[in-house]
Design a protein around this motif. Structure first.
Motif, short mmCIF file in Angstrom:
data_model
loop_
_atom_site.label_atom_id
_atom_site.label_comp_id
_atom_site.label_asym_id
_atom_site.label_seq_id
_atom_site.Cartn_x
_atom_site.Cartn_y
_atom_site.Cartn_z
N MET A 123 0.84 -1.19 0.00
CA MET A 123 0.00 0.00 0.00
C MET A 123 0.88 1.24 0.00
SD MET A 123 -2.04 2.51 1.33
CE MET A 123 -1.88 2.55 3.10
N ILE A 124 0.34 2.30 -0.57
CA ILE A 124 1.06 3.57 -0.67
C ILE A 124 0.39 4.59 0.24
CG2 ILE A 124 1.71 5.46 -2.18
CD1 ILE A 124 1.67 3.46 -4.51
N SER A 125 1.17 5.23 1.08
CA SER A 125 0.65 6.35 1.86
C SER A 125 1.48 7.59 1.53
CB SER A 125 0.71 6.08 3.36
OG SER A 125 2.04 6.20 3.85
N PHE A 126 0.80 8.72 1.46
CA PHE A 126 1.44 10.02 1.32
C PHE A 126 1.48 10.65 2.71
CE2 PHE A 126 -0.30 9.23 -2.85
CZ PHE A 126 0.59 9.81 -3.74
N ILE A 127 2.66 10.93 3.23
CA ILE A 127 2.76 11.67 4.48
C ILE A 127 2.97 13.14 4.11
CG2 ILE A 127 4.02 12.03 6.63
CD1 ILE A 127 4.59 9.10 6.78
N LEU A 128 1.97 13.94 4.41
CA LEU A 128 1.93 15.34 3.98
C LEU A 128 1.51 16.21 5.15
CD1 LEU A 128 -0.14 14.62 0.75
CD2 LEU A 128 2.34 14.86 0.87
N GLY A 129 1.76 17.52 5.01
CA GLY A 129 1.38 18.40 6.11
C GLY A 129 0.89 19.76 5.71
N THR A 130 0.97 20.12 4.42
CA THR A 130 0.60 21.48 4.00
C THR A 130 -0.35 21.44 2.81
OG1 THR A 130 2.37 21.81 2.37
CG2 THR A 130 2.93 22.22 4.68
N THR A 131 -1.04 22.54 2.59
CA THR A 131 -1.92 22.63 1.44
C THR A 131 -1.12 22.58 0.14
OG1 THR A 131 -1.90 25.05 1.68
CG2 THR A 131 -3.76 23.86 2.64
N ALA A 132 0.08 23.17 0.12
CA ALA A 132 0.90 23.14 -1.09
C ALA A 132 1.26 21.70 -1.47
CB ALA A 132 2.16 23.97 -0.90
N GLU A 133 1.56 20.89 -0.46
CA GLU A 133 1.87 19.48 -0.74
C GLU A 133 0.65 18.75 -1.28
OE1 GLU A 133 5.27 18.23 2.46
OE2 GLU A 133 3.32 18.76 3.27
N LEU A 134 -0.51 19.02 -0.71
CA LEU A 134 -1.73 18.39 -1.21
C LEU A 134 -1.95 18.72 -2.68
CD1 LEU A 134 -4.13 19.10 1.79
CD2 LEU A 134 -3.25 16.86 1.10
N ILE A 135 -1.72 19.97 -3.04
CA ILE A 135 -1.92 20.41 -4.42
C ILE A 135 -0.99 19.66 -5.37
CG2 ILE A 135 -1.54 22.37 -5.98
CD1 ILE A 135 -2.46 24.10 -3.45
N LYS A 136 0.27 19.53 -5.00
CA LYS A 136 1.25 18.97 -5.93
C LYS A 136 1.23 17.45 -5.98
CE LYS A 136 4.27 22.98 -5.97
NZ LYS A 136 5.64 23.52 -5.76
N ILE A 137 0.66 16.81 -4.95
CA ILE A 137 0.53 15.34 -5.04
C ILE A 137 -0.80 14.92 -5.62
CG2 ILE A 137 2.20 14.95 -3.18
CD1 ILE A 137 -1.50 14.09 -2.65
N ALA A 138 -1.75 15.84 -5.73
CA ALA A 138 -3.09 15.46 -6.20
C ALA A 138 -3.05 14.69 -7.52
CB ALA A 138 -3.98 16.69 -6.31
N PRO A 139 -2.34 15.16 -8.55
CA PRO A 139 -2.34 14.39 -9.80
C PRO A 139 -1.67 13.03 -9.66
CG PRO A 139 -0.80 16.24 -9.94
CD PRO A 139 -1.60 16.43 -8.69
N VAL A 140 -0.68 12.90 -8.78
CA VAL A 140 -0.05 11.61 -8.54
C VAL A 140 -1.03 10.68 -7.82
CG1 VAL A 140 1.91 10.42 -7.48
CG2 VAL A 140 2.21 12.74 -8.39
N PHE A 141 -1.70 11.21 -6.82
CA PHE A 141 -2.69 10.44 -6.06
C PHE A 141 -3.76 9.88 -7.00
CE2 PHE A 141 -6.47 9.70 -3.61
CZ PHE A 141 -6.04 9.29 -2.37
N HIS A 142 -4.29 10.75 -7.87
CA HIS A 142 -5.36 10.31 -8.77
C HIS A 142 -4.84 9.30 -9.80
CE1 HIS A 142 -8.29 12.87 -7.01
NE2 HIS A 142 -7.70 13.99 -7.35
N ALA A 143 -3.61 9.50 -10.26
CA ALA A 143 -3.04 8.56 -11.24
C ALA A 143 -2.82 7.18 -10.62
CB ALA A 143 -1.73 9.12 -11.80
N ILE A 144 -2.41 7.14 -9.36
CA ILE A 144 -2.27 5.86 -8.66
C ILE A 144 -3.63 5.19 -8.52
CG2 ILE A 144 -1.71 4.79 -6.43
CD1 ILE A 144 0.52 6.90 -6.15
N SER A 145 -4.64 5.99 -8.14
CA SER A 145 -5.99 5.45 -7.96
C SER A 145 -6.52 4.85 -9.25
CB SER A 145 -6.92 6.55 -7.46
OG SER A 145 -6.50 7.05 -6.21
N GLU A 146 -6.19 5.49 -10.38
CA GLU A 146 -6.66 4.99 -11.68
C GLU A 146 -6.03 3.65 -12.03
OE1 GLU A 146 -5.69 8.20 -14.27
OE2 GLU A 146 -7.31 9.50 -13.50
N ARG A 147 -4.91 3.30 -11.38
CA ARG A 147 -4.28 2.00 -11.61
C ARG A 147 -4.91 0.90 -10.75
NH1 ARG A 147 0.89 2.58 -14.27
NH2 ARG A 147 0.76 4.59 -15.34
N GLY A 148 -5.92 1.26 -9.95
CA GLY A 148 -6.60 0.26 -9.13
C GLY A 148 -6.08 0.15 -7.71
#
Length: 365
Positions: A1-26
């Motif tokens: 499993m993959i977890s993103f350890i994040l703490g700021t809104t800027a980090e959320l913004i920049k990982i969002a496309p990565v998060f969604h791309a991982i989700s699209e892989r199932g």
């Protein structure tokens, strides 16, 4: 499993496309939040269609927005205490889907090295760092970003570096270095730049965001910058977006008279996805932000970075001018910003795809 350890809104913004791309892989990744930032987190998650954090490494009811260096030690101790006390639970979550456990961190906030340490030393997982390898060459400028980046580099296993410059900076790093061609901000930008602005804009305008403590705490430098913006606004309106700390400094320094509502216009700071359509329409940007320089360069928008040092590339192939906090250089940019305009690169790079393709090849998703 993959977890993103994040703490700021800027980090959320920049990982969002990565998060969604991982989700699209199932694969169903999770966000584990350190609550380094609390303000506007809920709105940012909603804007980006991201789920609520699955794990709060600072109890949600105790979370406070970190604004002052004096708050950092207590916050860091709470994060580490919770990660250690919940280590068995978190390890079990990471092993839940049968895939190798992976923790991903981003950028250069305090959460970056702490998240890497938690993933590697406490949870015994592999750790990847998105937007790795940036270096300014000085531990003191910018502080603490440069130190955070260097500490993280000693821990992580996978370094996702935006450009050849960052790849070269990591040539002696442990683990694997993967060039992604660009910052994942370019993928996040595609989500919002065509949206309609939330308020009426002048037909043509410049945009300014100056907020870093190293500038606004120095009355002479902050006054100089705002006075130069005021002078430049005589030729073209300039929109200055200011958060509460900057607005308080403007009152404290007696600079409110510079803003007239027609030429030099002050507006409250906006959330990122509301800010992007405005930045995309601006004729030029003046900022001391570390992030906006990447966005401006991708869009082809001239951008003056009004700070002493930065970790990004500048020069003939970019839209960027680093002023070194020199008023003369800022004035020169404002008088000749068109010479920094470049073609848009928005269709040239897809870094999130490279990150997720790599993770897929390694069996993480």
């Amino acid at each position: 499993m993959i977890s993103f350890i994040l703490g700021t809104t800027a980090e959320l913004i920049k990982i969002a496309p990565v998060f969604h791309a991982i989700s699209e892989r199932g694969t169903k990744p999770q966000i584990w939040f350190t609550a380094q930032h609390v303000d506007h987190v809920a709105e940012t998650l909603a804007d980006l269609q991201l789920p609520e954090p699955s794990v709060w490494l600072v109890p949600k009811e105790q979370a406070q927005h970190i604004e002052r260096p004096a708050q950092v030690p207590g916050w860091a101790a709470t994060v580490m205490k919770n990660a250690w006390s919940r280590r068995h639970e978190l390890k079990a979550i990471l092993k839940d889907d049968g895939r190798p456990p992976l923790v991903l961190v981003h950028g250069d906030t305090f959460t970056t090295p702490y998240g890497a340490f938690i993933g590697k030393r406490i949870l015994r997982a592999r750790v990847g760092h998105i937007e790795a390898g940036a270096r300014s060459g000085s531990l003191l400028s910018p502080l603490p970003e440069e130190l955070n980046r260097k500490l993280a580099a000693k821990i992580v296993d996978l370094h996702f570096a935006p450009t050849a410059k960052e790849v070269n900076n990591l040539r002696n790093a442990r683990g694997a270095v993967i060039g992604t061609g660009a910052n994942t901000a370019i993928d996040a930008m595609r989500l919002a730049i065509d949206a309609e602005p939330t308020f009426d804009l002048p037909e043509e305008f410049g945009l300014a965001t100056l907020h870093r403590f190293e500038l606004v705490s120095r009355k002479d430098k902050y006054t100089e910058a705002l006075e130069l913006l005021k002078k430049a606004s005589e030729k073209m309106p300039i929109l200055y977006l200011a958060g509460p700390p900057e607005q308080e400094r403007i009152r404290q320094y007696g600079l409110g008279h510079l803003f007239d509502g027609e030429r030099l216009i002050i507006k409250p700071k906006l959330r990122y996805l509301a800010f992007l359509p405005i930045m995309a329409r601006a004729k030029f940007v003046v900022t001391d932000s570390g992030g906006l320089q990447a966005e401006c360069n991708y869009l082809g928008v001239p951008c003056a970075i009004h700070r002493e040092r930065t970790e990004d590339n500048h020069g003939g192939n970019t839209t960027l001018l680093l002023t070194g906090m020199d008023g003369g250089k800022l004035q020169g940019f404002l008088e000749n910003y068109e010479s920094y305009r470049r073609p848009s690169k928005m269709d040239d790079f897809h870094p999130s795809k490279i990150v997720v393709d790599t993770l897929s090849q390694m069996g993480f998703c």
